[in-house]
Scaffold this active site. Structure first.
Site, PDB file in Angstrom:
ATOM      1  N   GLU A  56     -86.937  -8.758  20.992  1.00  0.00           N
ATOM      2  CA  GLU A  56     -87.282  -8.642  22.408  1.00  0.00           C
ATOM      3  C   GLU A  56     -86.519  -9.656  23.253  1.00  0.00           C
ATOM      4  OE1 GLU A  56     -88.642  -6.291  23.804  1.00  0.00           O
ATOM      5  OE2 GLU A  56     -89.623  -5.265  22.148  1.00  0.00           O
ATOM      6  N   TYR A 139     -93.233  -9.212  30.490  1.00  0.00           N
ATOM      7  CA  TYR A 139     -92.774  -8.088  29.677  1.00  0.00           C
ATOM      8  C   TYR A 139     -92.831  -8.410  28.190  1.00  0.00           C
ATOM      9  CZ  TYR A 139     -89.928  -5.302  26.749  1.00  0.00           C
ATOM     10  OH  TYR A 139     -89.539  -4.569  25.673  1.00  0.00           O
ATOM     11  N   ASP A 157     -90.716  -2.664  31.293  1.00  0.00           N
ATOM     12  CA  ASP A 157     -89.322  -3.067  31.400  1.00  0.00           C
ATOM     13  C   ASP A 157     -88.605  -2.081  32.327  1.00  0.00           C
ATOM     14  OD1 ASP A 157     -89.232  -0.794  29.905  1.00  0.00           O
ATOM     15  OD2 ASP A 157     -87.636  -1.493  28.602  1.00  0.00           O
ATOM     16  N   CYS A 209     -85.171  10.023  29.826  1.00  0.00           N
ATOM     17  CA  CYS A 209     -85.336   9.684  31.243  1.00  0.00           C
ATOM     18  C   CYS A 209     -84.294   8.625  31.626  1.00  0.00           C
ATOM     19  CB  CYS A 209     -86.755   9.181  31.498  1.00  0.00           C
ATOM     20  SG  CYS A 209     -87.247   9.189  33.241  1.00  0.00           S
ATOM     21  N   CYS A 216     -84.385  16.232  31.703  1.00  0.00           N
ATOM     22  CA  CYS A 216     -85.752  16.647  32.022  1.00  0.00           C
ATOM     23  C   CYS A 216     -86.187  17.880  31.217  1.00  0.00           C
ATOM     24  CB  CYS A 216     -85.872  16.931  33.516  1.00  0.00           C
ATOM     25  SG  CYS A 216     -85.534  15.490  34.556  1.00  0.00           S
ATOM     26  N   CYS A 219     -88.006  16.825  28.087  1.00  0.00           N
ATOM     27  CA  CYS A 219     -88.923  15.689  28.213  1.00  0.00           C
ATOM     28  C   CYS A 219     -90.355  16.106  27.900  1.00  0.00           C
ATOM     29  CB  CYS A 219     -88.865  15.123  29.642  1.00  0.00           C
ATOM     30  SG  CYS A 219     -89.985  13.719  29.896  1.00  0.00           S
ATOM     31  N   CYS A 225     -94.298  15.462  35.778  1.00  0.00           N
ATOM     32  CA  CYS A 225     -93.396  14.575  36.510  1.00  0.00           C
ATOM     33  C   CYS A 225     -93.176  15.053  37.944  1.00  0.00           C
ATOM     34  CB  CYS A 225     -92.055  14.466  35.783  1.00  0.00           C
ATOM     35  SG  CYS A 225     -90.911  13.311  36.558  1.00  0.00           S
TER      36      CYS A 225
END
Length: 377
Positions: A56, A139, A157, A209, A216, A219, A225
């Site tokens: 991370e 985060y 994030d 995304c 899309c 997705c 959405c």
DNA sequence: CAGACGTGGGC
DNA sequence: TGCCCAAGTCT
């Protein structure tokens, strides 16, 4: 897609999502399409907090592709938090050299030492405990908490900001929209598998995304959405306009010994490239053009037959561009290093903590020195 | 809170 | 070439 107009209000006639995004649908997609990454535990296996934390930190503002080789080398060299905590700072900076944002390496080292000294070598398993560690912000605390400790935390994030701002068609620009996006995300975090949910959100942002040309059509949340329904997903998240980046100019001085060794020093611990190695250099002045060579030469660290290598070095930082004239001087092998500097043999350069811009400077200087010595110029 | 803080890759 | 972007944090 066509970007569409940029200042529109929601289309009255546009299709509207029939339901909110379903976390279970995202987890199902994740189970089928998750990326295999070296710091990720196999499905169902517990995650190692040290590896999750290390990855991370490395991944902050840094691409997966760039991180991979650094992560592998770093983990081989520092396999656990104890080995990292007991390592000298120079070894840590050297292992980080080339990855950028070097305060991360300083904080990483401080964090490892804190975990060992104050937590008995085990990462704290609470959000507050994680947040108190150096280099760990909202985060990273949420990501480590969710992935390594199953805490129902929202790891927001850049990926998540993009996904959520599209799902809900958040019109407020970043960074102002962060609190709202965080709340929207938190409301979706499932009690079961919060770590997989966090990673699924990131995989969705990275694979489907995407910033440009989002996929899309495949997705798992396409039916939920708002931006997809409005046909303007690519225009989210809204962002404040950026400022122009200025240019700075300066000189670097590559002293080369007859045996090929190069003169280096270590930068002060704080600030730009803090704690990293470099050939001595002059001040970097903001402006529109390179100062006269005679002016730059005034800043030479010691008297030597300095000659400018043709071409120079250009480098782009986040907040300014840098252009350097590289002066080169070849001196005798018994030339003593000036105070605060040291000779580094060619074979040892790879093991020094040179950031990439300084690697470019050294390479440029050595190339010119090599040509000068063989009389090819 | 806006600015500091690296680097490499895509278009 | 230039601009944007990439799993942010600290001051």
């Amino acid at each position: 897609m066509a970007a569409g107009q940029t200042s529109q209000e929601p289309d009255r006639g546009a299709a509207v999502p029939e339901a909110g995004p379903d976390p279970a649908a995202l987890l199902g997609w994740y189970d089928a399409h998750r990326r295999t990454l070296p710091w990720r535990a196999p499905p169902g296996a517990p995650a190692d907090p040290y590896r999750v934390w290390l990855s991370e930190i490395m991944l902050q503002q840094t691409t997966v592709t760039a991180v991979q080789p650094f992560y592998a080398r770093f983990l081989a060299r520092f396999p656990d938090v104890n080995s990292l905590a007991s390592a000298p700072a120079e070894a840590v900076m050297q292992a980080w050299a080339g990855l950028g944002y070097y305060s991360r390496a300083r904080n990483l080292h401080a964090c490892a030492r804190t975990v060992v000294a104050e937590h008995g070598g085990a990462f704290p398993a609470s959000l507050d405990g994680l947040l108190a560690l150096p280099g760990v912000g909202p985060y990273t605390a949420a990501a480590v908490g969710a992935i390594a400790f199953d805490l129902p935390a929202a790891a927001v994030d850049g990926n998540v900001e993009r996904v959520i701002s599209r799902i809900y068609r958040v019109e407020e620009p970043l960074p102002g929209a962060k609190p709202r996006i965080r709340a929207l995300t938190q409301a979706l975090v499932p009690a079961l598998r919060p770590g997989d949910f966090a990673q699924a959100m990131m995989d969705l942002g990275a694979m489907i995304c995407t910033p440009r040309r989002p996929a899309c059509g495949v997705c798992p949340w396409m039916g939920s959405c708002a931006a997809r329904a409005a046909g303007d997903a690519e225009t989210f998240p809204r962002k404040a306009p950026k400022k122009a980046v200025p240019s700075r100019f300066g000189a670097a001085f590559v002293g080369v010994r007859a045996d090929g060794a190069v003169l280096l020093r270590t930068r002060p611990p704080e600030g730009l490239l803090g704690g990293m190695d470099e050939p001595p250099g002059g001040a970097w002045r903001e402006g529109d053009a390179m100062p006269a060579l005679a002016d730059l030469l005034q800043e030479a660290p010691f008297a030597a037959p300095w000659r400018p290598a043709p071409g120079g070095v250009r480098h782009v930082f986040t907040h300014f561009r840098l252009e350097l004239v590289v002066f080169v001087a070849i001196v005798a092998t018994d030339y003593a290093a000036p105070a605060g500097m040291r000779w580094v043999r060619r074979a040892d350069l790879a093991r020094s903590a040179l950031p990439n811009v300084m690697r470019k400077v050294v390479a440029h200087g050595l190339e010119f020195a090599g040509r000068a010595r063989s009389g090819v110029e």
